[in-house]
Design a protein around this motif. Structure first.
Motif, PDB file in Angstrom:
ATOM      1  N   SER A  32       0.827  -1.205   0.000  1.00  0.00           N
ATOM      2  CA  SER A  32       0.000   0.000   0.000  1.00  0.00           C
ATOM      3  C   SER A  32       0.864   1.259   0.000  1.00  0.00           C
ATOM      4  N   MET A 219      -3.962  -5.615  -3.524  1.00  0.00           N
ATOM      5  CA  MET A 219      -4.725  -4.972  -2.457  1.00  0.00           C
ATOM      6  C   MET A 219      -6.220  -5.232  -2.602  1.00  0.00           C
ATOM      7  N   GLN A 231      -5.087   0.343   4.124  1.00  0.00           N
ATOM      8  CA  GLN A 231      -4.555   0.528   2.771  1.00  0.00           C
ATOM      9  C   GLN A 231      -4.651   1.987   2.346  1.00  0.00           C
ATOM     10  N   ILE A 235      -1.552   4.492   1.557  1.00  0.00           N
ATOM     11  CA  ILE A 235      -1.426   5.147   0.251  1.00  0.00           C
ATOM     12  C   ILE A 235      -1.275   6.651   0.453  1.00  0.00           C
TER      13      ILE A 235
END
Length: 252
Positions: A32, A219, A231, A235
């Motif tokens: 991620s 993911m 996640q 990110i």
């Protein structure tokens, strides 16, 4: 040379630590973070740098399209092997799982990684020639995407019968091909600065392709809210890391 050396050593060592000692969940979190760093590096740094250089935009977009197709074909022919080539491993197989197939793939993975790292070195050199800060961010992005990939490679090599020491040493040697690529790229591109925007676009196509075709589908396999929230946070953390480095560079 320092950037390419660190990119190789840091990514290989981190992958070895995660592969040998830590839980698979840590590995999944790295994916991620990699997505955030790679996409923001490409879309917020390398591509704007290339388009602001004065190069013809239609040509740059053609290079971007061509780069995406080239990476697709390279992946198809297993020349560049990303983390999905062990996507069914789950990072939890017993030692020796699918050893016959892994044994055939072990040396092929090392050769593929060597070529891949050589290309990474050229891309880092191009980024540094365009802007030292962009070179730093590009090196960071390469480290981030190499760690999940190298973790999978370690697993395959161990299943192929390599000892931990041999797997680490061979992977480290392959990673240092980035230094050779960096030196070659520096001297080649220094004499042809007009090529730098096109190399940056090609590098961006690779980052975007890896993030969208390899990392994000991994993911998506974990679609629960409990998995999605970390996640998204990671990110965003990857994007913020790149933005923070950019802001600091502009401040100076």
């Amino acid at each position: 040379m320092l950037a390419t050396t660190l990119a190789g050593v840091v990514s290989i060592t981190a992958a070895a630590v995660f592969s040998f000692a830590l839980l698979s969940k840590v590995v999944e979190r790295m994916v991620s973070l990699s997505v955030g760093i790679m996409l923001s590096t490409s879309l917020l740094h390398a591509l704007p740098e290339a388009f602001e250089s004065g190069a013809e935009p239609h040509t740059l977009f053609a290079v971007l399209l061509g780069g995406l197709l080239v990476f697709f074909l390279l992946e198809k022919t297993a020349i560049l092997r990303h983390s999905h080539h062990h996507e069914d491993d789950g990072h939890g197989h017993h030692h020796g799982h699918d050893k016959k197939e892994a044994g055939k793939a072990g040396w092929m993975i090392l050769v593929g990684d060597g070529l891949h790292n050589f290309t990474d070195g050229i891309l880092i050199a191009a980024a540094f020639l365009a802007d030292p800060h962009l070179g730093l961010v590009t090196g960071l992005a390469i480290i981030a995407h190499e760690i999940p990939q190298e973790i999978g490679d370690f697993i395959v090599l161990l299943n192929a019968g390599f000892s931990r020491t041999r797997a680490y040493v061979y992977n480290l040697i392959c990673s240092l091909m980035a230094v050779a690529g960096g030196v070659l790229g520096y001297f080649m591109l220094e004499r042809g600065m007009e090529w730098i925007p096109f190399v940056l676009v090609f590098a961006s196509s690779g980052f975007i392709y890896i993030a969208v075709s390899d990392l994000m589908p991994q993911m998506q396999r974990r679609a629960t809210l409990r998995e999605t929230i970390p996640q998204v946070i990671l990110i965003a953390a990857g994007v913020l890391i790149v933005l923070a480095l950019t802001h600091q560079a502009h401040a100076h």
